[in-house]
Design a protein around this motif. Structure first.
Motif, short mmCIF file in Angstrom:
data_model
loop_
_atom_site.label_atom_id
_atom_site.label_comp_id
_atom_site.label_asym_id
_atom_site.label_seq_id
_atom_site.Cartn_x
_atom_site.Cartn_y
_atom_site.Cartn_z
N LEU A 261 0.83 -1.20 0.00
CA LEU A 261 0.00 0.00 0.00
C LEU A 261 0.86 1.25 0.00
O LEU A 261 0.60 2.20 -0.74
CB LEU A 261 -0.91 -0.01 1.22
N GLY A 262 1.92 1.22 0.84
CA GLY A 262 2.82 2.37 0.88
C GLY A 262 3.42 2.64 -0.49
O GLY A 262 3.44 3.78 -0.97
N VAL A 263 3.89 1.59 -1.15
CA VAL A 263 4.52 1.76 -2.45
C VAL A 263 3.51 2.25 -3.48
O VAL A 263 3.77 3.20 -4.23
CB VAL A 263 5.17 0.43 -2.90
N VAL A 264 2.33 1.61 -3.49
CA VAL A 264 1.31 2.03 -4.46
C VAL A 264 0.95 3.49 -4.26
O VAL A 264 0.87 4.28 -5.21
CB VAL A 264 0.05 1.15 -4.32
N GLU A 265 0.78 3.86 -2.98
CA GLU A 265 0.38 5.24 -2.71
C GLU A 265 1.45 6.21 -3.18
O GLU A 265 1.16 7.23 -3.81
CB GLU A 265 0.13 5.41 -1.23
N SER A 266 2.70 5.88 -2.88
CA SER A 266 3.74 6.84 -3.24
C SER A 266 3.96 6.86 -4.75
O SER A 266 4.26 7.91 -5.32
CB SER A 266 4.97 6.53 -2.41
N LEU A 267 3.76 5.73 -5.42
CA LEU A 267 3.85 5.75 -6.89
C LEU A 267 2.69 6.54 -7.48
O LEU A 267 2.88 7.31 -8.43
CB LEU A 267 3.85 4.33 -7.46
N ALA A 268 1.50 6.35 -6.90
CA ALA A 268 0.35 7.10 -7.40
C ALA A 268 0.57 8.58 -7.24
O ALA A 268 0.23 9.39 -8.11
CB ALA A 268 -0.92 6.66 -6.67
N GLN A 269 1.18 8.94 -6.08
CA GLN A 269 1.46 10.36 -5.86
C GLN A 269 2.50 10.88 -6.84
O GLN A 269 2.40 11.99 -7.35
CB GLN A 269 1.98 10.57 -4.44
N GLY A 270 3.49 10.04 -7.13
CA GLY A 270 4.59 10.48 -7.98
C GLY A 270 4.21 10.52 -9.45
O GLY A 270 4.65 11.41 -10.19
N TYR A 271 3.39 9.58 -9.90
CA TYR A 271 3.18 9.47 -11.33
C TYR A 271 1.77 9.85 -11.79
O TYR A 271 1.58 10.25 -12.92
CB TYR A 271 3.47 8.04 -11.80
N SER A 273 -1.35 11.39 -9.67
CA SER A 273 -1.93 12.65 -9.20
C SER A 273 -1.82 12.70 -7.69
O SER A 273 -2.17 11.74 -7.00
CB SER A 273 -3.39 12.70 -9.63
N THR A 274 -1.32 13.80 -7.16
CA THR A 274 -1.24 13.92 -5.70
C THR A 274 -2.64 14.03 -5.12
O THR A 274 -2.90 13.55 -4.03
CB THR A 274 -0.44 15.18 -5.29
N ASN A 275 -3.52 14.68 -5.87
CA ASN A 275 -4.86 14.89 -5.37
C ASN A 275 -5.61 13.59 -5.18
O ASN A 275 -6.33 13.40 -4.22
CB ASN A 275 -5.64 15.76 -6.36
N PHE B 170 -15.27 2.14 2.63
CA PHE B 170 -14.36 2.75 1.68
C PHE B 170 -15.11 3.44 0.55
O PHE B 170 -14.62 4.41 0.00
CB PHE B 170 -13.37 1.71 1.16
N PHE B 171 -16.29 2.95 0.25
CA PHE B 171 -17.13 3.69 -0.71
C PHE B 171 -17.36 5.10 -0.19
O PHE B 171 -17.21 6.09 -0.92
CB PHE B 171 -18.45 2.95 -0.92
N GLY B 172 -17.72 5.19 1.10
CA GLY B 172 -17.92 6.52 1.70
C GLY B 172 -16.67 7.36 1.63
O GLY B 172 -16.71 8.54 1.29
N GLN B 173 -15.51 6.75 1.92
CA GLN B 173 -14.26 7.50 1.88
C GLN B 173 -13.91 7.94 0.47
O GLN B 173 -13.42 9.04 0.25
CB GLN B 173 -13.12 6.66 2.47
N VAL B 174 -14.19 7.07 -0.50
CA VAL B 174 -13.91 7.43 -1.89
C VAL B 174 -14.74 8.65 -2.28
O VAL B 174 -14.24 9.58 -2.92
CB VAL B 174 -14.20 6.25 -2.84
N PHE B 175 -16.00 8.66 -1.84
CA PHE B 175 -16.83 9.84 -2.13
C PHE B 175 -16.19 11.10 -1.57
O PHE B 175 -16.03 12.10 -2.28
CB PHE B 175 -18.24 9.65 -1.56
N VAL B 176 -15.82 11.05 -0.29
CA VAL B 176 -15.24 12.25 0.34
C VAL B 176 -13.96 12.67 -0.38
O VAL B 176 -13.77 13.85 -0.72
CB VAL B 176 -14.96 11.97 1.84
N GLN B 177 -13.09 11.71 -0.63
CA GLN B 177 -11.82 12.04 -1.27
C GLN B 177 -12.04 12.58 -2.68
O GLN B 177 -11.36 13.51 -3.12
CB GLN B 177 -10.91 10.81 -1.33
N LEU B 178 -13.00 12.00 -3.41
CA LEU B 178 -13.26 12.46 -4.77
C LEU B 178 -13.74 13.90 -4.76
O LEU B 178 -13.27 14.72 -5.56
CB LEU B 178 -14.33 11.58 -5.42
N VAL B 179 -14.67 14.20 -3.86
CA VAL B 179 -15.17 15.57 -3.81
C VAL B 179 -14.05 16.53 -3.44
O VAL B 179 -13.90 17.60 -4.02
CB VAL B 179 -16.33 15.68 -2.79
#
Lengths: 305, 496
Positions: A261-271, A273-275, B170-179
């Motif tokens: 999860l850590g790796v996926v998250e940091s790759l997702a952030q890097g490549y 979108s940070t958002n 996580f569906f709920g969290q995805v909604f929040v994060q998406l918004v």
């Protein structure tokens, strides 16, 4: 290449912290089949204890003991404190519910989570605190390897989290309590008939699980993130995601899930979108749950109803 | 000696013993009769109310009260509380279908509420420049949330219990994060970013509802709308509950496997529960957005989720009256706490009631009250000798109750520090209290009572939101331990 390597290193550090949180979820689930929703808040308490120990030892600018010893004491006190908190939570919020309905411990855990968050708010106010690590562990510490730099704090966190995981694996595999724990996870009724003291083992499980969360909390503080009463929610969910991806109830699964999860998250952030990195993480979990409901390393649960 | 008095300790031991033995399920079933038998004293009150007043009478009284409230109350603030209550009841109803009837643990339920609110906001504000008619947007929202409910229900076909809870959470969290993240979307083919939801800033300036040319400018309009909707929903849901569908839902809740083997279409019914719940929440969200005229994503996160769950569970999951009761407690009580004057009175009332319940006899009760009073004077005298600075009365007093108390209670100058100490000590004492022998309990009780009053007056009464959350948290834990089926719910044996 170096960018990728750097992201991987960052991801592994982050993953180590997630793995420690995930282990806490998995240990408790393995023994009691309870989703311990208060776990993220125990992690928050750990971060606070670490902070106050640091302040008590003279603060980040003028520590009264050598830095190495200060950090060690921070970890020890935080782990001990959260461990005891874990025992208390188990005693008052979960033990009375052991023979109750399936949903009762879940709701009770939500209650504990709200209680902890607001107790912290009341006691420590809403100010965000920082460990200010860079003032006592210089960021120049650490080493570079082919364009990839690991600063001292990250290296330390990575090494410590791996050491804790190994320690846990040894504890579960070799000690008597660890064996008893696995026995209870396998079949509680049979374990009882073999003369295993279930209460004692569950106490130990909660102690260890909460202590790991406390260590993760201090690590989070050292990695220069703010410490506040609401900080437990997202890492709690992430650690939980990691536990589920790896297969909840499985200890190697939690470690694997956390690092992944850590790796996926940091790759997702890097490549990507940070958002959207959190959205991606949570979406990943939903996909894993649908394709492989028992997680990557989880054993197939036999469901009667 | 009556059956219910002594055995408390013995029962505790027995329960403990049973937990030790680990064959709780059998014991549980065996004790079922005894547990459902009428309880004496305060514990029996909810059951007594439940059995002695017919259901329709309760509903008529409620409806009349709600009608009178709408017709005679002019205060905008009170009307707003009424509207919030209406929304809360709708949400509780929806969750009651999903969780209470069908037994599906949906921890992402509040996301449908958020989607309804954001959907309406996007269709009727300057955010995207649309101002569609209310009919159209509400229709789209209901259909849209129902469709989403269908999609979320698909995992429910494969997953059970906790796992379903995880996915929906996580569906709920995805909604929040998406918004949160959708205020800044960049596409590879465009230079500029696109802002859809305005992220954490929320969407202001949402149009009010408008039906047949009548704009809902007054909050009372929303109140009437919600009253009609809630009344309709009450009738519809309680009737559905009595049909084949309702019975089938409850069968699934009790034992999905057995239900399936009896020919119940488990998957279809799970989907129906999800879709109905989602549509109700979506509609409530749209009303909320129109009434509030601004939406913020932080309002659709875990805190609200726990509030709705607390409401449904407090009232008793699977009971519509319970859902109403839970919604009242969860949405009106916080407003009462907001007014310090009421909250002081409420707190003292609760404390006295608790003492009465714990003390069990009039004599004990009197002893407790007198001891608390004596402790108060003793502390005042002792700390007075230590000459610790106190807060001047006029600075501290928040209402008539605290004015009266100021003659008795010691109020230190540094209220935060002393309050925090009292908080920690109080929690430790309460924890110790629940585990110790009856003899020490009698000694501890007045001390806990005094500390409670001290903490409340010094610290909590001015910090409303934290206090409210603390109370909700504590209530959830205590409720689960003492009465897991909620106040109006029926206890039932769970097949594992």
């Amino acid at each position: 290449m170096s960018y990728l390597g750097q992201q991987l290193v960052n991801g592994l550090t982050l993953g180590g912290v997630y793995a420690l949180i995930a282990l806490g979820y998995t240990l408790v689930y393995g023994v009691l089949q309870i989703l311990n929703f208060a776990h993220g808040d125990v992690y928050m308490v750990g971060a606070f204890i670490g902070f106050f120990v640091m302040v008590g030892l003279g603060g980040p600018l003028a520590p009264s003991v050598p830095v190495a010893i200060m950090v060690l004491i921070m970890f020890l006190v935080a782990m001990l404190g959260t461990g005891l908190l874990g025992i208390v939570i188990e005693r008052f919020a979960y033990r009375p519910l052991r023979n109750s309905t399936r949903i009762a411990p879940l709701i009770s855990a939500l209650g504990v989570s709200i209680l902890l968050q607001n107790a912290a708010l009341l006691l420590f106010s809403a100010n965000i605190r920082t460990y200010d690590t860079s003032s006592y562990i210089p960021s120049t510490l650490g080493f570079s390897f082919a364009d990839i730099t690991i600063d001292g704090v990250r290296l330390f966190v990575l090494v410590l989290s791996i050491a804790l995981m190994f320690g846990l694996a040894r504890w579960v595999n070799t000690t008597q309590v660890g064996r008893a724990m696995r026995a209870i996870a396998y079949d509680r009724d049979a374990a009882v008939m073999m003369g295993i003291d279930v209460d004692k083992v569950i106490r130990w499980t909660f102690f260890v699980s909460a202590a790991l969360a406390g260590a993760a909390g201090v690590m989070n503080g050292l990695l220069l993130r703010g410490v506040s009463n609401g900080m437990g929610l997202v890492p709690g969910l992430k650690g939980f995601t990691a536990a589920v991806i790896g297969g909840i109830g499985s200890i190697p699964g939690a470690m694997l899930g956390g690092l992944l999860l850590g790796v996926v998250e940091s790759l997702a952030q890097g490549y990507l979108s940070t958002n959207f990195s959190d959205t991606i993480t949570f979406a990943l979990l939903i996909v894993v749950m649908l394709l492989k409901p028992n997680g990557l390393l989880g054993k197939r649960a036999i469901v009667k109803a | 000696m009556s059956e219910n008095r002594v055995p408390e300790e013995i029962q505790e031991n027995a329960a403990h013993e049973a937990a030790k033995l680990g064959i709780g399920t059998d014991e549980w079933v065996a004790q079922h009769e005894e547990r459902t038998a009428r309880k004496k004293g305060l514990k029996g009150v909810p059951q007594f109310i439940d059995e002695s007043i017919p259901a329709w009478a309760r509903w008529v009284v409620l409806l009349a009260a709600a009608f009178a409230f709408g017709a005679f109350v002019d205060n905008q603030y009170l009307l707003r509380i009424g509207v919030n209550l209406g929304l809360f009841v709708m949400l509780s109803y929806g969750l009651n279908i999903v969780m209470g009837y069908a037994g599906l643990l949906d921890l992402g339920y509040v996301a449908f509420y958020g989607i309804g609110a954001y959907g309406y906001a996007l269709m009727s504000s300057e955010q995207l420049g649309h101002h569609w008619s209310t009919w159209l947007s509400v229709l789209i929202i209901i259909i849209g949330t129902a469709l989403l409910g269908y999609i979320v229900s698909l995992p429910a076909r494969r997953l059970f219990g906790d796992y379903l809870a995880i996915v929906t959470l996580f569906f709920g969290q995805v909604f929040v994060q998406l918004v949160l993240a959708s205020d800044n979307i960049t596409f590879p083919w465009a230079d500029d970013y696109v802002d859809i939801t305005a992220g954490a800033n929320g969407i202001p300036g949402i149009d009010p509802f408008s039906f047949f040319g009548h704009k809902f400018l007054n909050i009372r309009d929303y109140y009437w709308l919600l009253l009609v909707l809630v009344a309709l929903l009450t009738i519809t849901i309680s009737r559905i509950n009595r049909t084949r569908i309702g019975r089938a839902w409850r069968t699934i809740r009790e034992d999905a496997l057995a239900a399936e083997s009896m020919g119940v279409m488990v998957n279809r019914l799970k989907t129906m529960a999800f879709v109905t719940g989602a549509a109700i929440a979506g509609l409530a969200g749209a009303i909320f957005a129109a009434m509030q005229s601004a939406v913020f994503v932080s309002g659709f996160d875990m805190p609200l989720m726990t509030m709705i769950y607390a409401a449904v569970i407090l009232g008793g999951s699977g009971s519509l009256a319970g859902a109403v009761m839970g919604a009242i407690v969860m949405s009106v009580l916080p407003e009462v706490l907001r007014v310090t004057n009421y909250s002081e009175i409420l707190f003292l009332a609760v404390l006295v009631l608790t003492l009465a319940a714990v003390g069990k006899s009039v004599k004990r009760f009197t002893i407790n009250i007198v001891s608390i009073a004596l402790i108060g004077f003793a502390v005042k005298i002792l700390l007075g000798f230590a000459s610790i600075k106190i807060t001047p009365t006029e600075e501290w007093v928040v209402g008539p109750v605290s004015r009266a108390l100021s003659h008795w209670m010691y109020v230190p100058l540094d209220r935060v520090l002393w309050g925090n100490c009292a908080f920690v000590i109080l929690i430790v004492l309460i924890a110790y209290f629940t585990t110790t022998t009856p003899r020490i309990k009698t000694i501890l009780l007045p001390i806990i009572g005094y500390l409670g009053i001290f903490l409340w007056e010094v610290r909590l009464v001015t910090d409303v939101n934290t206090t409210r959350q603390l109370l909700i948290g504590a209530m959830l834990v205590v409720l689960m331990i003492t009465r897991p089926q909620g106040f109006l719910g029926k206890p039932r044996v769970e097949v594992l």
